[in-house]
Motif scaffolding. Structure first.
Motif, PDB file in Angstrom:
ATOM      1  N   ASP A  80     -12.940  12.194 -50.500  1.00  0.00           N
ATOM      2  CA  ASP A  80     -14.036  12.863 -49.774  1.00  0.00           C
ATOM      3  C   ASP A  80     -13.824  14.392 -49.859  1.00  0.00           C
ATOM      4  O   ASP A  80     -12.721  14.889 -50.039  1.00  0.00           O
ATOM      5  N   TYR A  81     -14.965  15.104 -49.658  1.00  0.00           N
ATOM      6  CA  TYR A  81     -14.884  16.564 -49.726  1.00  0.00           C
ATOM      7  C   TYR A  81     -15.776  17.163 -48.656  1.00  0.00           C
ATOM      8  O   TYR A  81     -16.912  16.729 -48.468  1.00  0.00           O
ATOM      9  N   THR A  82     -15.221  18.151 -47.948  1.00  0.00           N
ATOM     10  CA  THR A  82     -15.989  18.780 -46.870  1.00  0.00           C
ATOM     11  C   THR A  82     -16.087  20.286 -47.149  1.00  0.00           C
ATOM     12  O   THR A  82     -15.107  20.936 -47.519  1.00  0.00           O
ATOM     13  N   GLU A  83     -17.279  20.781 -46.949  1.00  0.00           N
ATOM     14  CA  GLU A  83     -17.489  22.236 -47.110  1.00  0.00           C
ATOM     15  C   GLU A  83     -18.139  22.728 -45.831  1.00  0.00           C
ATOM     16  O   GLU A  83     -19.253  22.342 -45.496  1.00  0.00           O
ATOM     17  N   GLU A  84     -17.402  23.607 -45.137  1.00  0.00           N
ATOM     18  CA  GLU A  84     -17.898  24.039 -43.823  1.00  0.00           C
ATOM     19  C   GLU A  84     -18.614  25.380 -43.920  1.00  0.00           C
ATOM     20  O   GLU A  84     -18.179  26.275 -44.625  1.00  0.00           O
ATOM     21  N   ALA A  85     -19.709  25.475 -43.158  1.00  0.00           N
ATOM     22  CA  ALA A  85     -20.459  26.735 -43.007  1.00  0.00           C
ATOM     23  C   ALA A  85     -20.743  27.405 -44.339  1.00  0.00           C
ATOM     24  O   ALA A  85     -20.552  28.615 -44.503  1.00  0.00           O
ATOM     25  N   SER A  86     -21.216  26.613 -45.279  1.00  0.00           N
ATOM     26  CA  SER A  86     -21.544  27.184 -46.585  1.00  0.00           C
ATOM     27  C   SER A  86     -22.856  27.941 -46.491  1.00  0.00           C
ATOM     28  O   SER A  86     -23.851  27.411 -46.040  1.00  0.00           O
ATOM     29  N   PRO A  87     -22.856  29.218 -46.880  1.00  0.00           N
ATOM     30  CA  PRO A  87     -24.096  30.004 -46.746  1.00  0.00           C
ATOM     31  C   PRO A  87     -25.068  29.717 -47.891  1.00  0.00           C
ATOM     32  O   PRO A  87     -24.636  29.552 -49.030  1.00  0.00           O
ATOM     33  N   THR A  88     -26.341  29.685 -47.554  1.00  0.00           N
ATOM     34  CA  THR A  88     -27.382  29.475 -48.564  1.00  0.00           C
ATOM     35  C   THR A  88     -28.527  30.411 -48.240  1.00  0.00           C
ATOM     36  O   THR A  88     -28.902  30.535 -47.080  1.00  0.00           O
ATOM     37  N   TYR A 100     -26.412  28.502 -42.671  1.00  0.00           N
ATOM     38  CA  TYR A 100     -25.025  28.042 -42.804  1.00  0.00           C
ATOM     39  C   TYR A 100     -25.021  26.544 -42.544  1.00  0.00           C
ATOM     40  O   TYR A 100     -25.554  26.086 -41.534  1.00  0.00           O
ATOM     41  N   ARG A 101     -24.420  25.793 -43.463  1.00  0.00           N
ATOM     42  CA  ARG A 101     -24.426  24.332 -43.321  1.00  0.00           C
ATOM     43  C   ARG A 101     -23.059  23.767 -43.617  1.00  0.00           C
ATOM     44  O   ARG A 101     -22.368  24.244 -44.514  1.00  0.00           O
ATOM     45  N   ASP A 102     -22.699  22.704 -42.831  1.00  0.00           N
ATOM     46  CA  ASP A 102     -21.497  21.932 -43.151  1.00  0.00           C
ATOM     47  C   ASP A 102     -21.929  20.813 -44.086  1.00  0.00           C
ATOM     48  O   ASP A 102     -22.887  20.098 -43.797  1.00  0.00           O
ATOM     49  N   HIS A 120     -23.971  12.092 -48.974  1.00  0.00           N
ATOM     50  CA  HIS A 120     -23.909  13.534 -48.757  1.00  0.00           C
ATOM     51  C   HIS A 120     -24.649  13.859 -47.479  1.00  0.00           C
ATOM     52  O   HIS A 120     -25.854  13.669 -47.404  1.00  0.00           O
ATOM     53  N   THR A 121     -23.924  14.323 -46.475  1.00  0.00           N
ATOM     54  CA  THR A 121     -24.592  14.672 -45.217  1.00  0.00           C
ATOM     55  C   THR A 121     -24.427  16.178 -44.985  1.00  0.00           C
ATOM     56  O   THR A 121     -23.385  16.760 -45.250  1.00  0.00           O
ATOM     57  N   VAL A 122     -25.523  16.719 -44.447  1.00  0.00           N
ATOM     58  CA  VAL A 122     -25.514  18.177 -44.224  1.00  0.00           C
ATOM     59  C   VAL A 122     -25.877  18.436 -42.771  1.00  0.00           C
ATOM     60  O   VAL A 122     -26.861  17.903 -42.282  1.00  0.00           O
ATOM     61  N   THR A 123     -25.044  19.249 -42.116  1.00  0.00           N
ATOM     62  CA  THR A 123     -25.326  19.614 -40.734  1.00  0.00           C
ATOM     63  C   THR A 123     -25.570  21.111 -40.690  1.00  0.00           C
ATOM     64  O   THR A 123     -24.741  21.904 -41.145  1.00  0.00           O
ATOM     65  N   ASP A 124     -26.740  21.473 -40.113  1.00  0.00           N
ATOM     66  CA  ASP A 124     -27.048  22.907 -40.046  1.00  0.00           C
ATOM     67  C   ASP A 124     -26.274  23.536 -38.895  1.00  0.00           C
ATOM     68  O   ASP A 124     -26.423  23.152 -37.751  1.00  0.00           O
ATOM     69  N   VAL A 125     -25.428  24.484 -39.227  1.00  0.00           N
ATOM     70  CA  VAL A 125     -24.636  25.183 -38.183  1.00  0.00           C
ATOM     71  C   VAL A 125     -25.006  26.660 -38.142  1.00  0.00           C
ATOM     72  O   VAL A 125     -24.246  27.479 -37.625  1.00  0.00           O
ATOM     73  N   THR A 126     -26.208  26.955 -38.669  1.00  0.00           N
ATOM     74  CA  THR A 126     -26.631  28.373 -38.746  1.00  0.00           C
ATOM     75  C   THR A 126     -26.604  29.032 -37.383  1.00  0.00           C
ATOM     76  O   THR A 126     -26.051  30.141 -37.249  1.00  0.00           O
TER      77      THR A 126
END
Lengths: 650, 116
Positions: A80-88, A100-102, A120-126
């Motif tokens: 598994d791979y996690t990417e936290e607060a990735s800016p787009t 910003y999304r996890d 693939h799940t994306v959580t918006d943490v903007t």
């Protein structure tokens, strides 16, 4: 369990699509988009038509490579791979926004562990991130501005980088063309890494011959010189070292001969970016020519100083701007000052006798005005004891005109020379007087004879002829003395050796004294003693000594002649019982032109008799001297070796 | 007429020649200053002929003494010398005439005749 399930897979997918979470499912190695929730599609700004497409179909643009790489990695590894607060960045309502999304990528696996899909799940943490950023960061607008500035800075950095590359090239060029030899030695082995043309020239080596090699491999001759240990010390301690005018000797690569240099040397440690010492850098100034020139000047100065000392010359220099005098210790000694203390020009000129001071000053002024050579003799009164000395000063103006003009020269004590000159002048005066006296008698006799030429029977005539004859004899004797002196001076006093008995010679000589009847010559001592010498010259010496005895002791009748055997030589003495000679005059007696008394003609003669006698005896390798006690008389004596020690005459 | 001439000359040869030259005069010769002074006190000569360099003194000084003494100042004095500095003597000296050695016998006679 499957039997209890009421919903088909499609239902489940629909439901999932409704979940207000961004979810996507990919399958296969080509990443076919099996499923995407509405939220995900919204986040992507895509429609549902993308479902069923592979990733490259959904995002043909290469910008999504990062995303693709992650999926591939999860698919391949099953991890598994996690990417936290990735800016787009995303345009919303025509406005660019950052979200910003996890992202969580989960591998869905079969029981055998093989991956069949990726969830693939994306959580918006903007909102959360924005609050955090707002707390410590500027606004979006400001961020954009910063971003722009960063872009500009990046461009500038590129330019600088280019400049640096150019600088590096230029630096190498400068280093290479630097006229000062430079070398870097790396590591403990002192490996030559950077050189320039100047050091290669100093070494007389090409770059290829030295580069990459340990210093001592290229120059083994340096092993016994202090440099390798010095480099080691700088390398180990990091303390720079410098020194001047040391010698370094390289072997010539062709002849093997020594090539010696004087160098000024600077050696510093070389460090990397992390301040670790990696070697040393040496700068070498070849000062050979400078040192040799200076040494030549020093040697010349030393020679000059030696010459000045041996000639007892004092030196002086006057700064024409300040009138300041610089004098040598010898000059101060001549003038009678303390040798160690400088004196002023005024102090020096004060010692010049009043009678000559104006002449000296005028001579200096003339030299200054015309550039003529300054050359003058003048008397001074010595500061220490008021004794009059004569000096000869010479000097020259040199250098540019105006403030930088120099006036330098030498001073010599010429008192002795002046004394000799005076004595010579006196001698010439006496010689002239002594010659004129018999000439006066001769001239008078001849003129009187001329008067009587018609009456040769006149009783005066025979007396006049006698007088003329005696005068001519006296003139001849004087001329002989002068000639003998001149010959002696020129080393032309020839000796004719023969063996003779001294007593016989003494008995036959001095007939004029015996005939005069005033004195009696009394012989004493060894009658049989024979000697090999120039009999005529020795006779001349005895006549001189006897004449002196008769002249200086006129009232004493007896003159004693004595002969002694001293073993290897004979001693002949002439003793009178006259007034004797004062001690201070004895040392001058055998000098040329010396007479004990200049005042009268009582002791007439040229004063050359004893000088000529001394010369004759010296030529025979004998000695001459006098023992005298005032009031008791004098004994003039000479010694002669029985055989000539050196045959000076053939 | 007083024709006594005192000659102060230490060289016997020259003294003899002068005596022969001046055969028409009465000559009294002296070899030293002291002898001359003793003779001078006995008689008053018509003229003095003085050599300069003498065993016990100087003819110029003798001349000066003669000229400084009012009772003898009138006596003519001729100084003769072989010294080359006769010109200096003429400048400073007090003699009536000066004669360089070697002299011409006619010149000597003439100068003496001029002064007597």
């Amino acid at each position: 369990m499957d039997q209890n399930r009421k919903l088909s897979n499609d239902h489940l997918l629909v439901i999932l699509r409704k979940v207000d979470s961004a979810i996507a499912i990919y399958s296969g190695s080509e990443m076919c988009l099996e499923f995407a929730s509405q939220a995900m599609l919204n986040a992507w700004s895509k429609g549902s038509e993308v479902i069923g497409k592979t990733l490259s179909g959904v995002w043909p643009e290469t910008s999504q490579k990062h995303f693709h790489d992650i999926l591939q990695n999860v698919w391949n590894t099953g991890l598994d791979y996690t990417e936290e607060a990735s800016p787009t960045q995303q345009v919303v309502n025509g406005k660019l926004q950052i979200f910003y999304r996890d992202h969580v990528y989960q591998a869905l696996k079969h029981d055998d562990g093989k991956v069949y899909a990726i969830l693939h799940t994306v959580t918006d943490v903007t909102d959360k991130i924005t609050i955090q950023i707002d707390a410590k960061h500027p606004s979006n607008e400001e961020l954009v501005t910063i971003n722009n500035e960063l872009t500009l800075a990046k461009d500038r950095l590129k330019e600088i980088n280019l400049d640096l590359q150019l600088s590096d090239i230029q630096l190498h060029k400068v280093l290479s063309e630097l006229p000062i030899p430079v070398v870097t030695l790396m590591g403990e082995d002192q490996v030559i890494s950077v050189t320039n043309q100047a050091i290669l020239k100093l070494w007389n080596r090409t770059r290829d011959e030295v580069l990459g090699k340990p210093m001592l491999e290229v120059f083994p001759e340096l092993k016994n010189q202090p440099y390798p240990s010095l480099w080691k010390k700088v390398y180990e301690t990091g303390v720079p070292v410098s020194f001047t005018e040391k010698t370094v000797v390289y072997k010539d690569k062709v002849s093997g001969g020594d090539r010696s240099f004087y160098i000024d040397y600077f050696c510093e440690p070389l460090v990397d970016r992390n301040a670790n010492r990696i070697g040393i850098i040496s700068t070498v100034f070849d000062v050979t020519e400078k040192v040799q020139s200076r040494k030549q000047i020093e040697e010349a100065e030393a020679r000059l100083s030696l010459a000045l000392d041996s000639a007892k010359l004092g030196t002086w220099h006057i700064d024409l701007k300040s009138n300041e005098l610089t004098s040598s210790s010898r000059l101060r000694e001549i003038f009678g000052f303390d040798m160690q203390k400088e004196i002023t020009l005024g102090q020096a000129t004060d010692q010049i006798l009043d009678s000559h001071r104006t002449d000296v000053i005028e001579s200096i002024e003339h030299a200054l005005a015309t550039g003529a050579f300054y050359d003058i003799e003048y008397p001074i009164k010595r500061y220490s004891d008021d004794v009059i000395r004569w000096v000869h000063a010479t000097g020259m103006i040199y250098g540019a005109t105006g403030d930088k003009m120099n006036f330098s020269g030498i001073v010599q004590d010429i008192t002795q020379r002046k004394f000799e000159e005076q004595r010579k002048d006196d001698f010439l005066s006496i010689a002239s007087h002594e010659l004129k006296t018999p000439v006066t008698a001769l001239k008078g006799s001849l003129q009187l004879l001329n008067r009587k030429k018609n009456d040769l029977t006149h009783p005066m005539v025979p007396r006049l002829i006698d007088q003329a004859y005696v005068s001519v004899e006296k003139i001849t004797d004087l001329i002989d003395d002068l000639l003998n002196t001149a010959r002696s001076n020129a080393g032309q006093l020839h000796l004719n050796y023969s063996e003779f008995t001294i007593s016989t010679m003494l008995e036959q000589c001095c007939q004029h004294i015996r005939m005069g009847g005033k004195h009696e010559l009394i012989f004493q001592g060894d009658k049989s003693l024979k000697i090999e010498a120039d009999e005529a010259r020795i006779d001349q010496v005895v006549v001189n000594l006897v004449n002196n005895a008769a002249k200086y002791a006129p009232d004493q009748q007896n003159i004693y002649l004595n002969v002694e055997n001293l073993g290897d030589r004979a001693k002949v003495s002439v003793r009178d019982t006259g007034p004797g000679i004062q001690r201070d005059k004895i040392k001058h007696l055998f000098e040329r032109y010396y007479r004990t008394d200049y005042r009268g003609t009582q002791y007439s003669g040229l004063g050359l008799g004893l000088y000529i006698s001394a010369e004759i005896i010296k030529r025979h390798n004998g000695e001459i001297g006098v023992d005298s006690t005032p009031g008791e008389g004098s004994t003039f004596w000479f010694t002669l070796p029985y055989k000539p020690l050196i045959r000076t005459e053939k | 007429m007083n024709n006594l001439i005192y000659v102060l000359e230490d060289n016997a040869d020259i003294l003899e020649i002068i005596t022969m030259i001046l055969e028409d005069f009465r000559i009294e010769g002296f070899g030293t200053v002291s002898e001359f002074s003793a003779g001078f006190s006995r008689h008053s000569p018509a003229l003095c002929l003085l050599d300069v360099m003498l065993p016990d003194g100087n003819g110029l000084e003798v001349c000066q003494q003669i000229k400084e003494n009012p009772s003898t100042a009138h006596i003519p004095v001729i100084v003769m010398t072989a010294n080359s500095s006769i010109d200096k003597m003429k400048e400073k000296g007090t003699a009536d005439d000066y004669l360089a050695k070697p002299f011409d016998i006619d010149d000597l006679t003439q100068r003496i005749t001029n002064l007597i």
